[in-house]
Design an enzyme around this catalytic site. Structure first.
Site, PDB file in Angstrom:
ATOM      1  N   HIS B 220       0.817  -1.204   0.000  1.00 41.78           N
ATOM      2  CA  HIS B 220       0.000   0.000   0.000  1.00 41.78           C
ATOM      3  C   HIS B 220       0.854   1.259   0.000  1.00 41.78           C
ATOM      4  O   HIS B 220       0.390   2.321  -0.405  1.00 41.78           O
ATOM      5  CB  HIS B 220      -0.953  -0.031   1.199  1.00 41.78           C
ATOM      6  CG  HIS B 220      -2.089  -0.984   0.984  1.00 41.78           C
ATOM      7  ND1 HIS B 220      -3.206  -1.010   1.777  1.00 41.78           N
ATOM      8  CD2 HIS B 220      -2.302  -1.947   0.062  1.00 41.78           C
ATOM      9  CE1 HIS B 220      -4.040  -1.950   1.351  1.00 41.78           C
ATOM     10  NE2 HIS B 220      -3.504  -2.532   0.314  1.00 41.78           N
ATOM     11  N   SER B 224      -0.401  -0.701  -5.981  1.00 39.89           N
ATOM     12  CA  SER B 224      -0.281  -1.905  -6.793  1.00 39.89           C
ATOM     13  C   SER B 224       0.408  -1.604  -8.108  1.00 39.89           C
ATOM     14  O   SER B 224       0.236  -0.533  -8.686  1.00 39.89           O
ATOM     15  CB  SER B 224      -1.660  -2.485  -7.101  1.00 39.89           C
ATOM     16  OG  SER B 224      -2.220  -3.073  -5.952  1.00 39.89           O
ATOM     17  N   LYS B 248     -14.398  -8.600  -7.739  1.00 42.16           N
ATOM     18  CA  LYS B 248     -13.618  -9.410  -8.681  1.00 42.16           C
ATOM     19  C   LYS B 248     -12.830 -10.479  -7.921  1.00 42.16           C
ATOM     20  O   LYS B 248     -12.760 -11.632  -8.343  1.00 42.16           O
ATOM     21  CB  LYS B 248     -12.666  -8.504  -9.469  1.00 42.16           C
ATOM     22  CG  LYS B 248     -12.014  -9.188 -10.639  1.00 42.16           C
ATOM     23  CD  LYS B 248     -11.300  -8.170 -11.518  1.00 42.16           C
ATOM     24  CE  LYS B 248     -10.669  -8.867 -12.708  1.00 42.16           C
ATOM     25  NZ  LYS B 248     -10.005  -7.908 -13.606  1.00 42.16           N
ATOM     26  N   ASP B 249     -12.240 -10.081  -6.787  1.00 45.11           N
ATOM     27  CA  ASP B 249     -11.524 -11.054  -5.960  1.00 45.11           C
ATOM     28  C   ASP B 249     -12.475 -12.126  -5.455  1.00 45.11           C
ATOM     29  O   ASP B 249     -12.128 -13.308  -5.366  1.00 45.11           O
ATOM     30  CB  ASP B 249     -10.885 -10.349  -4.754  1.00 45.11           C
ATOM     31  CG  ASP B 249      -9.542  -9.712  -5.085  1.00 45.11           C
ATOM     32  OD1 ASP B 249      -8.937  -9.116  -4.187  1.00 45.11           O
ATOM     33  OD2 ASP B 249      -9.115  -9.828  -6.255  1.00 45.11           O
ATOM     34  N   GLU B 292       6.146 -33.927  -1.356  1.00 47.01           N
ATOM     35  CA  GLU B 292       4.904 -33.498  -1.976  1.00 47.01           C
ATOM     36  C   GLU B 292       5.212 -32.692  -3.237  1.00 47.01           C
ATOM     37  O   GLU B 292       6.290 -32.114  -3.377  1.00 47.01           O
ATOM     38  CB  GLU B 292       4.091 -32.641  -1.007  1.00 47.01           C
ATOM     39  CG  GLU B 292       3.533 -33.434   0.165  1.00 47.01           C
ATOM     40  CD  GLU B 292       2.402 -34.368  -0.263  1.00 47.01           C
ATOM     41  OE1 GLU B 292       1.248 -33.918  -0.279  1.00 47.01           O
ATOM     42  OE2 GLU B 292       2.687 -35.535  -0.578  1.00 47.01           O
TER      43      GLU B 292
END
Lengths: 273, 431, 200
Positions: B220, B224, B248-249, B292
């Site tokens: 922040h 972005s 949107k997220d 894994e």
């Protein structure tokens, strides 16, 4: 999406492959040089919405009890599990009877001694041996593995177990079979210490199913799959509901996103007009 | 962040809280009105997805911890008890196990997004480094979590990976062994090891959460990045985070959950290894020890290098090198979209990582070993050679004049437009 | 960024179709709420007793060695169970009590309906009135009352005395004096034979 869509989609597809390939590679590994080709069988529980066949599980339990339980423990199962939904679903009376047929060790009593008593529903399945050492001593040093999760502990799961139980053969010419071992097409290395446990007719079936080795192997493999995954049916059912919920939710969220972003596009048009 | 807060407390309670601990104000300023580039694509949704997955892992983990028994005799059995007897135990355990895989899928996509769009470049270097720290902590946490099951793979993975530290013996005799016995709490992996792995596995996610807060803070401060790599120039380049990116997220999250649910309910053991359903046996090593899937690329790099000590250095270096990317990449252009030469090297790098993943699952011999070494070479060459060199010699494509221009296109009528009411100074290089 | 004009906040553009958008957003919110609640439930329910705990239902006790006037304590589901072999006098004293003298008029017997009155017949084992089987936990705050051992102080009514706050129970285990609000509970149990009780 502005960036070239083909590479982007390819990236996600490849990432997905990257997650799945190792599993596929392992299956291939199991197939080459570490065991034979394990054929896929038809199991009622294999499809996403599949479930166990209750009658098959009951027969499979009989095969386990009469044959396998002589050497193999199943310590994560209790007699009460045999009455659960999604499993063999024996009646409470049947479970009481089944449990009472075995003697389990309990105690100490007021004199400090351990004693034997008939089994109860809450008891775990009786183990054939007190401990691993006793098991080895009774089996020429080999340890019969516990069967509670065997269907998940082997590549190929129930397919492998079925292949193993039906894979006893005469060793091919030139094969060097160690003294005391048996030749088996499915077992890694092809030499297994366990003698062929199944023979036609060795376990009586009361529901009309033919008492053949093939059916015994199928039934006990299905039973062992249930034993390893008693919640399979519940998982499939809940999964269907969750997937439908999420699909509808996804559509709603997409429409919501479009509705919200419409303002932005309107603003842009207002400016450009 | 040069924006004054526009938050107006609406109710009496909000006013009261605002003067004592301004959490609603911070939430409003940082997660609702914060100006965000208007052209973010779906690759930008993975940050939110990661925050969600961290919460899922913590919540499922805490309730699993109510039933888990961290002793060699009890661990495997307690996991089976969870699967069979605990109400919803099977769901919580599978959610936690599959969730770990989903967590890594998201973090890899999120990281590759950062690489592609140059999100690590100034002024976001610290943001990037915090991300690498989070990745390291995630790797440690996942490794410890897997060991708790105390299956064959759990036990032997701990044995093999902790044994790596004994390679320090070739630097200073005795140092490695002392270190390894300190980690084990004994002369081999055993009860003390399991117990401390449990304690640390519970702790680390809280450390991760703290670093995530710093990570978001650093984000922040700079604002972005966006697909063009061109910084925000005017207010017109931005839109408020809420409702545009919150919705949107949310949509992206539901799509991600569809994949999560499909795996959880229909193939929960697909990404796992059958050997981990065999209780740990210190006297018998599994024929193929495999980690894994999300560790496979690093495993491949470790085994590609023939020397034990250098293999460990390679393993640690493969993550350590990430820290220096902001300084290794010499390009003045952020986004690979406008870097035609670099683009090829980037996609080759992606293929290399996927290839390393596959190779990590195979025995390190013959052609597998050859390609493993080739891929390891390219992995490091990408950072240490491609990034410095290509950045200097490449002729980039023409950048758009601004974010708005890249979205709306250059408009002749723009010249006649009155300037917006408030014009913020260009933010490049200014905090 | 203090100016609320549409060039900076597109949300202020006049809406073409606000009602349709609102419906969709309300739908989204509803699904999110349902999804959230569905995720929360297993996290809470897992703390409830698991299947193995629920199955450890019963304990069998051999009562042959218990002489008249004696009592034993056994464990059932983690709780102490008082089993007393009452004397004739203790039975008489319990039967003599008029119900309206009791603090708690209900039998509190899991083998009987909820509203059964606290007569001695409803407290003692049916058809076997010398036998009293109770959960030995004071209904005040959970201490274990004294009275099982022969030398224990049994209170004014010859039953049990709780040392924590002075509750006194009679020979049918009913609260008579003190802060306890209810008679000691009687668990589900049955006589398997003359000498064996199965609790639970």
């Amino acid at each position: 999406m502005r960036i070239a869509r083909i590479p982007a989609a390819a990236l996600v597809a490849l990432a997905g492959l990257g997650m799945v390939l190792p599993g596929a590679a392992r299956a291939e590994e199991a197939a080459n040089g570490h065991g034979s080709e394990i054929e896929a069988q038809d199991w009622s529980f294999a499809p996403p919405l599949g479930s166990f066949n209750q009658a098959q599980l009951q027969r499979g339990y009989r095969v386990y009890k009469e044959i396998c339980a002589n050497c193999h423990s199943m310590r994560f199962l209790s007699y009460r599990n045999l009455g659960e939904l999604g499993g063999p679903h024996f009646s409470p009376k049947a479970i009481e009877t089944l449990a009472a047929q075995v003697q389990v060790t309990d105690g100490p009593d007021d004199k400090g001694q351990m004693f034997q008593r008939p089994g109860r529903a809450a008891d775990p399945f009786r183990s054939p041996f007190a401990n691993d050492q006793a098991a080895r001593a009774a089996n020429n040093g080999a340890l019969p593995p516990d069967l509670s999760v065997i269907a998940k502990a082997r590549e190929g799961g129930p397919d492998y177990i079925y292949a193993l139980l039906t894979g006893y053969r005469k060793p091919p010419a030139g094969f060097d079979l160690t003294q005391g071992m048996q030749y088996n097409t499915a077992f890694p290395g092809h030499q297994i210490a366990m003698p062929n446990p199944l023979v036609d007719g060795v376990v009586p079936y009361t529901d009309g199913t033919k008492p053949t080795v093939d059916n015994y192997a199928k039934d006990v493999s299905a039973f062992l799959m249930w034993a390893a995954e008693p919640k399979l049916e519940e998982r499939h059912k809940l999964g269907a509901r969750v997937m439908i919920f999420l699909l509808v939710f996804a559509v709603i969220m997409y429409l919501s996103k479009r509705a919200v972003w419409a303002r932005l596009h309107r603003r842009d048009h207002a400016h450009n007009a | 962040m040069a924006h004054p807060s526009t938050y107006q407390p609406a109710s009496g309670i909000e006013k009261w809280l605002d003067t004592r601990l301004p959490i609603p104000r911070v939430m409003h300023d940082q997660f609702m009105v914060i100006p965000t580039p208007r052209n973010l694509n779906y690759w930008w949704t993975f940050g939110g997805i990661l925050a969600f997955m961290l919460a899922v892992q913590m919540m499922t983990g805490i309730v699993l911890a109510m039933h888990f028994v961290p002793t060699p005799e009890g661990a495997f059995d307690s996991v089976e008890k969870i699967m069979r007897d605990v109400n919803w135990g099977w769901l919580l355990r599978y959610a936690h196990a599959v969730g770990a895989s989903m967590f890594f899928l998201a973090v890899y996509i999120h990281s590759f997004r950062g690489l592609y769009y140059g999100s690590y470049k100034a002024p976001r270097e610290v943001l990037w480094i915090l991300g690498v720290v989070i990745l390291l902590l995630m790797i440690a946490t996942a490794f410890m979590g897997y060991s708790l099951v105390w299956g064959q793979m759990s036990f032997w993975a701990v044995t093999v990976i902790t044994n790596l530290f004994s390679s320090l013996d070739s630097l200073i005799p005795g140092l490695g062994t002392t270190l390894v016995e300190w980690i084990w709490g004994g002369f081999s992996v055993g009860g003390p090891t399991l117990n401390r792995l449990y304690a640390l596995h519970y702790l680390f996610p809280f450390v991760i959460a703290g670093i995530v807060i710093l990570h978001i803070w650093a984000l922040h401060v700079a604002g972005s990045n966006n697909p063009t790599g061109v910084e925000v120039k005017t207010e017109k380049d931005t839109i408020p985070f809420h409702p545009y990116y919150s919705i949107k997220d949310g949509f992206a999250l539901v799509m991600f959950l569809l994949l999560f649910a499909a795996l959880l309910f229909y193939a929960p053991n697909l990404l796992g290894h059958a050997d981990n359903y065999i209780p740990a046996n210190p006297l018998q090593t599994p024929p193929h020890i495999v980690p894994e899937w999300y560790f496979l690329p690093f495993y491949a790099i470790l085994r590609a290098i023939p020397n034990k000590l250098f293999g460990v250095i390679g393993l640690l270096g493969s993550i350590g090198v990430l820290v220096f990317i902001p300084w290794l990449d010499t390009s003045r252009i952020r986004s690979t979209r406008y870097r035609p030469i670099y683009k090829w090297f980037f996609w080759l790098f992606v293929i290399t990582c996927l290839g390393l993943g596959y190779l990590g699952s195979q025995a390190p011999e013959g052609w597998y070993l050859f390609f493993g070494r080739l891929a390891t070479f390219y992995y490091f060459a990408f950072f240490l050679l491609v990034m410095p060199i290509v950045g200097l010699i490449e002729r980039p494509k023409k950048l758009p004049g601004s974010i708005t221009q890249s979205v709306l296109g250059p408009e002749p009528s723009r010249a006649a437009e009155p300037p917006p009411a408030s014009q913020e100074p260009v933010r490049e290089g200014v905090a | 960024m203090a100016n609320p004009d549409i060039s900076t906040d597109p949300s202020l553009v006049p809406d073409d179709d606000p009602s349709r958008r609102d419906v969709i957003l309300i739908g989204a919110g509803a699904f999110a709420a349902i999804g959230g609640a569905a995720m929360l439930w297993p996290l809470l329910d897992q703390m409830n007793p698991d299947a193995s705990t629920l199955s450890l239902a019963s304990t069998e006790v051999d009562i042959a060695p218990i002489e008249e006037g004696q009592a034993i304590t056994v464990m059932w589901r983690g709780k102490p169970i008082f089993i007393r072999h009452r004397t004739a006098m203790e039975i008489e004293e319990a039967k003599d009590v008029k119900l309206d003298k009791l603090v708690d008029p209900l039998a509190r017997n899991a083998n009987l309906p909820e509203d059964a009155p606290a007569t001695d017949a409803n407290r003692a084992a049916s058809e076997r009135e010398p036998w009293l089987v109770m959960i030995g936990i004071c209904t005040h705050l959970g201490c274990i009352p004294k009275g099982q051992a022969v030398g224990d102080y049994k209170g004014e009514f010859g039953g049990w005395f709780c040392p924590c706050h002075g509750s006194q129970y009679d020979t049918a285990g009913r609260i008579r004096i003190g802060p306890a609000p209810q008679n000691m509970y009687i668990p589900p149990y049955a006589f398997e034979s003359e000498t064996k009780i199965k609790i639970g």
